[in-house]
Motif scaffolding. Structure first.
Motif, PDB file in Angstrom:
ATOM      1  N   MET A   7       0.861  -1.175   0.000  1.00 24.67           N
ATOM      2  CA  MET A   7       0.000   0.000   0.000  1.00 24.67           C
ATOM      3  C   MET A   7       0.901   1.230   0.000  1.00 24.67           C
ATOM      4  O   MET A   7       2.030   1.182   0.461  1.00 24.67           O
ATOM      5  CB  MET A   7      -0.904  -0.010   1.221  1.00 24.67           C
ATOM      6  CG  MET A   7      -1.840  -1.211   1.243  1.00 24.67           C
ATOM      7  SD  MET A   7      -3.097  -1.253   2.552  1.00 24.67           S
ATOM      8  CE  MET A   7      -2.198  -0.974   4.031  1.00 24.67           C
ATOM      9  N   PHE A   8       0.355   2.333  -0.530  1.00 26.09           N
ATOM     10  CA  PHE A   8       1.131   3.567  -0.550  1.00 26.09           C
ATOM     11  C   PHE A   8       0.229   4.765  -0.311  1.00 26.09           C
ATOM     12  O   PHE A   8      -0.988   4.685  -0.463  1.00 26.09           O
ATOM     13  CB  PHE A   8       1.876   3.727  -1.886  1.00 26.09           C
ATOM     14  CG  PHE A   8       0.977   4.009  -3.053  1.00 26.09           C
ATOM     15  CD1 PHE A   8       0.626   5.315  -3.388  1.00 26.09           C
ATOM     16  CD2 PHE A   8       0.486   2.974  -3.836  1.00 26.09           C
ATOM     17  CE1 PHE A   8      -0.207   5.578  -4.464  1.00 26.09           C
ATOM     18  CE2 PHE A   8      -0.337   3.235  -4.923  1.00 26.09           C
ATOM     19  CZ  PHE A   8      -0.686   4.538  -5.230  1.00 26.09           C
ATOM     20  N   LEU A   9       0.860   5.878   0.050  1.00 23.20           N
ATOM     21  CA  LEU A   9       0.187   7.155   0.209  1.00 23.20           C
ATOM     22  C   LEU A   9       1.032   8.208  -0.493  1.00 23.20           C
ATOM     23  O   LEU A   9       2.229   8.319  -0.236  1.00 23.20           O
ATOM     24  CB  LEU A   9       0.038   7.525   1.689  1.00 23.20           C
ATOM     25  CG  LEU A   9      -0.449   8.940   1.997  1.00 23.20           C
ATOM     26  CD1 LEU A   9      -1.867   9.156   1.481  1.00 23.20           C
ATOM     27  CD2 LEU A   9      -0.360   9.206   3.487  1.00 23.20           C
ATOM     28  N   ASP A  10       0.412   8.957  -1.393  1.00 25.12           N
ATOM     29  CA  ASP A  10       1.071  10.064  -2.079  1.00 25.12           C
ATOM     30  C   ASP A  10       0.260  11.317  -1.739  1.00 25.12           C
ATOM     31  O   ASP A  10      -0.771  11.588  -2.351  1.00 25.12           O
ATOM     32  CB  ASP A  10       1.100   9.827  -3.584  1.00 25.12           C
ATOM     33  CG  ASP A  10       1.866  10.902  -4.341  1.00 25.12           C
ATOM     34  OD1 ASP A  10       1.961  12.052  -3.850  1.00 25.12           O
ATOM     35  OD2 ASP A  10       2.355  10.603  -5.445  1.00 25.12           O
ATOM     36  N   GLU A  11       0.728  12.054  -0.734  1.00 21.69           N
ATOM     37  CA  GLU A  11      -0.021  13.223  -0.267  1.00 21.69           C
ATOM     38  C   GLU A  11      -0.061  14.338  -1.307  1.00 21.69           C
ATOM     39  O   GLU A  11      -1.035  15.081  -1.378  1.00 21.69           O
ATOM     40  CB  GLU A  11       0.549  13.713   1.055  1.00 21.69           C
ATOM     41  CG  GLU A  11       0.293  12.712   2.178  1.00 21.69           C
ATOM     42  CD  GLU A  11       0.672  13.241   3.544  1.00 21.69           C
ATOM     43  OE1 GLU A  11       0.511  14.445   3.773  1.00 21.69           O
ATOM     44  OE2 GLU A  11       1.109  12.428   4.371  1.00 21.69           O
ATOM     45  N   LYS A  12       0.989  14.467  -2.111  1.00 22.68           N
ATOM     46  CA  LYS A  12       1.012  15.513  -3.134  1.00 22.68           C
ATOM     47  C   LYS A  12      -0.093  15.320  -4.165  1.00 22.68           C
ATOM     48  O   LYS A  12      -0.688  16.282  -4.629  1.00 22.68           O
ATOM     49  CB  LYS A  12       2.363  15.556  -3.838  1.00 22.68           C
ATOM     50  CG  LYS A  12       3.479  16.108  -2.990  1.00 22.68           C
ATOM     51  CD  LYS A  12       4.766  16.193  -3.775  1.00 22.68           C
ATOM     52  CE  LYS A  12       5.883  16.753  -2.903  1.00 22.68           C
ATOM     53  NZ  LYS A  12       7.147  16.871  -3.646  1.00 22.68           N
ATOM     54  N   LYS A  13      -0.370  14.072  -4.516  1.00 19.77           N
ATOM     55  CA  LYS A  13      -1.408  13.772  -5.507  1.00 19.77           C
ATOM     56  C   LYS A  13      -2.747  13.427  -4.874  1.00 19.77           C
ATOM     57  O   LYS A  13      -3.712  13.148  -5.572  1.00 19.77           O
ATOM     58  CB  LYS A  13      -0.962  12.604  -6.400  1.00 19.77           C
ATOM     59  CG  LYS A  13       0.216  12.931  -7.273  1.00 19.77           C
ATOM     60  CD  LYS A  13       0.538  11.751  -8.167  1.00 19.77           C
ATOM     61  CE  LYS A  13       1.729  12.053  -9.069  1.00 19.77           C
ATOM     62  NZ  LYS A  13       2.053  10.896  -9.920  1.00 19.77           N
ATOM     63  N   ASN A  14      -2.805  13.444  -3.526  1.00 14.57           N
ATOM     64  CA  ASN A  14      -4.018  13.083  -2.794  1.00 14.57           C
ATOM     65  C   ASN A  14      -4.476  11.669  -3.163  1.00 14.57           C
ATOM     66  O   ASN A  14      -5.655  11.413  -3.350  1.00 14.57           O
ATOM     67  CB  ASN A  14      -5.144  14.098  -3.030  1.00 14.57           C
ATOM     68  CG  ASN A  14      -6.241  13.962  -1.993  1.00 14.57           C
ATOM     69  OD1 ASN A  14      -5.991  13.739  -0.822  1.00 14.57           O
ATOM     70  ND2 ASN A  14      -7.483  14.091  -2.432  1.00 14.57           N
ATOM     71  N   GLU A  15      -3.506  10.753  -3.280  1.00 12.48           N
ATOM     72  CA  GLU A  15      -3.804   9.393  -3.699  1.00 12.48           C
ATOM     73  C   GLU A  15      -3.244   8.374  -2.710  1.00 12.48           C
ATOM     74  O   GLU A  15      -2.215   8.590  -2.083  1.00 12.48           O
ATOM     75  CB  GLU A  15      -3.164   9.072  -5.058  1.00 12.48           C
ATOM     76  CG  GLU A  15      -3.740   9.818  -6.212  1.00 12.48           C
ATOM     77  CD  GLU A  15      -3.023   9.500  -7.500  1.00 12.48           C
ATOM     78  OE1 GLU A  15      -3.651   9.725  -8.543  1.00 12.48           O
ATOM     79  OE2 GLU A  15      -1.862   9.043  -7.495  1.00 12.48           O
ATOM     80  N   THR A  16      -3.934   7.289  -2.645  1.00  9.49           N
ATOM     81  CA  THR A  16      -3.455   6.101  -1.954  1.00  9.49           C
ATOM     82  C   THR A  16      -3.743   4.924  -2.856  1.00  9.49           C
ATOM     83  O   THR A  16      -4.484   5.047  -3.833  1.00  9.49           O
ATOM     84  CB  THR A  16      -4.141   5.954  -0.577  1.00  9.49           C
ATOM     85  OG1 THR A  16      -3.524   4.896   0.135  1.00  9.49           O
ATOM     86  CG2 THR A  16      -5.627   5.716  -0.703  1.00  9.49           C
ATOM     87  N   GLY A  17      -3.144   3.799  -2.571  1.00  7.91           N
ATOM     88  CA  GLY A  17      -3.416   2.663  -3.426  1.00  7.91           C
ATOM     89  C   GLY A  17      -2.655   1.419  -3.035  1.00  7.91           C
ATOM     90  O   GLY A  17      -1.985   1.368  -2.005  1.00  7.91           O
ATOM     91  N   ASP A  76     -10.594  10.096   2.608  1.00  7.67           N
ATOM     92  CA  ASP A  76     -10.764  11.242   1.714  1.00  7.67           C
ATOM     93  C   ASP A  76      -9.792  11.213   0.533  1.00  7.67           C
ATOM     94  O   ASP A  76      -9.734  12.163  -0.245  1.00  7.67           O
ATOM     95  CB  ASP A  76     -10.591  12.548   2.489  1.00  7.67           C
ATOM     96  CG  ASP A  76      -9.204  12.660   3.123  1.00  7.67           C
ATOM     97  OD1 ASP A  76      -8.583  11.614   3.406  1.00  7.67           O
ATOM     98  OD2 ASP A  76      -8.750  13.790   3.356  1.00  7.67           O
ATOM     99  N   LYS A  77      -9.042  10.143   0.372  1.00  8.57           N
ATOM    100  CA  LYS A  77      -8.052  10.068  -0.698  1.00  8.57           C
ATOM    101  C   LYS A  77      -8.597   9.283  -1.890  1.00  8.57           C
ATOM    102  O   LYS A  77      -9.408   8.377  -1.742  1.00  8.57           O
ATOM    103  CB  LYS A  77      -6.768   9.376  -0.217  1.00  8.57           C
ATOM    104  CG  LYS A  77      -6.116  10.020   0.979  1.00  8.57           C
ATOM    105  CD  LYS A  77      -5.399  11.271   0.593  1.00  8.57           C
ATOM    106  CE  LYS A  77      -4.643  11.835   1.792  1.00  8.57           C
ATOM    107  NZ  LYS A  77      -4.583  13.264   1.787  1.00  8.57           N
ATOM    108  N   ASN A  78      -8.111   9.631  -3.074  1.00 12.67           N
ATOM    109  CA  ASN A  78      -8.400   8.847  -4.261  1.00 12.67           C
ATOM    110  C   ASN A  78      -7.581   7.569  -4.189  1.00 12.67           C
ATOM    111  O   ASN A  78      -6.471   7.569  -3.686  1.00 12.67           O
ATOM    112  CB  ASN A  78      -8.028   9.626  -5.522  1.00 12.67           C
ATOM    113  CG  ASN A  78      -8.804  10.904  -5.652  1.00 12.67           C
ATOM    114  OD1 ASN A  78     -10.011  10.930  -5.429  1.00 12.67           O
ATOM    115  ND2 ASN A  78      -8.137  11.976  -5.999  1.00 12.67           N
ATOM    116  N   LEU A  79      -8.116   6.464  -4.701  1.00 14.39           N
ATOM    117  CA  LEU A  79      -7.421   5.193  -4.632  1.00 14.39           C
ATOM    118  C   LEU A  79      -7.147   4.666  -6.042  1.00 14.39           C
ATOM    119  O   LEU A  79      -8.048   4.618  -6.870  1.00 14.39           O
ATOM    120  CB  LEU A  79      -8.270   4.175  -3.877  1.00 14.39           C
ATOM    121  CG  LEU A  79      -7.506   2.932  -3.460  1.00 14.39           C
ATOM    122  CD1 LEU A  79      -7.953   2.480  -2.098  1.00 14.39           C
ATOM    123  CD2 LEU A  79      -7.629   1.846  -4.463  1.00 14.39           C
TER     124      LEU A  79
END
Length: 93
Positions: free
Chosen positions: A1-11, A44-47
């Protein structure tokens, strides 16, 4: 799993099941568990997921939709599929 706060994404990344266990529901179980964690941790993040043509159908069956396909995007003969998921109510439990 990852979190990219700059892109407002997780996945999801690198969730693999040994080929000898494919078709037994373990991959689905692992994927649904990981999606549930992401939904709770980052509601609240895009996945998204980036995968190949070899596993894109598996992720479609698990609720992902294809956003983009780049032929040879990972390497020659390995296309890059960018996919996203909209969380369903059963994942929020």
């Amino acid at each position: 799993m990852f979190l990219d706060e700059k892109k407002n994404e997780t996945g999801l990344s690198w969730g693999m099941i040994h080929a000898g266990y494919h078709g037994q529901g373990m991959g689905k179980l692992l994927t649904q568990f990981r999606l549930g964690l992401l939904k709770k941790m980052y509601p609240d993040k895009n996945l998204k997921i980036e995968t190949s043509q070899h596993t894109a159908e598996f992720y479609k069956k698990n609720g992902f939709t294809i956003m983009d396909i780049v032929p040879d995007g990972f390497a020659e003969g390995i296309d890059k599929y960018t996919m996203k998921i909209e969380f369903k109510s059963e994942l929020s439990n």
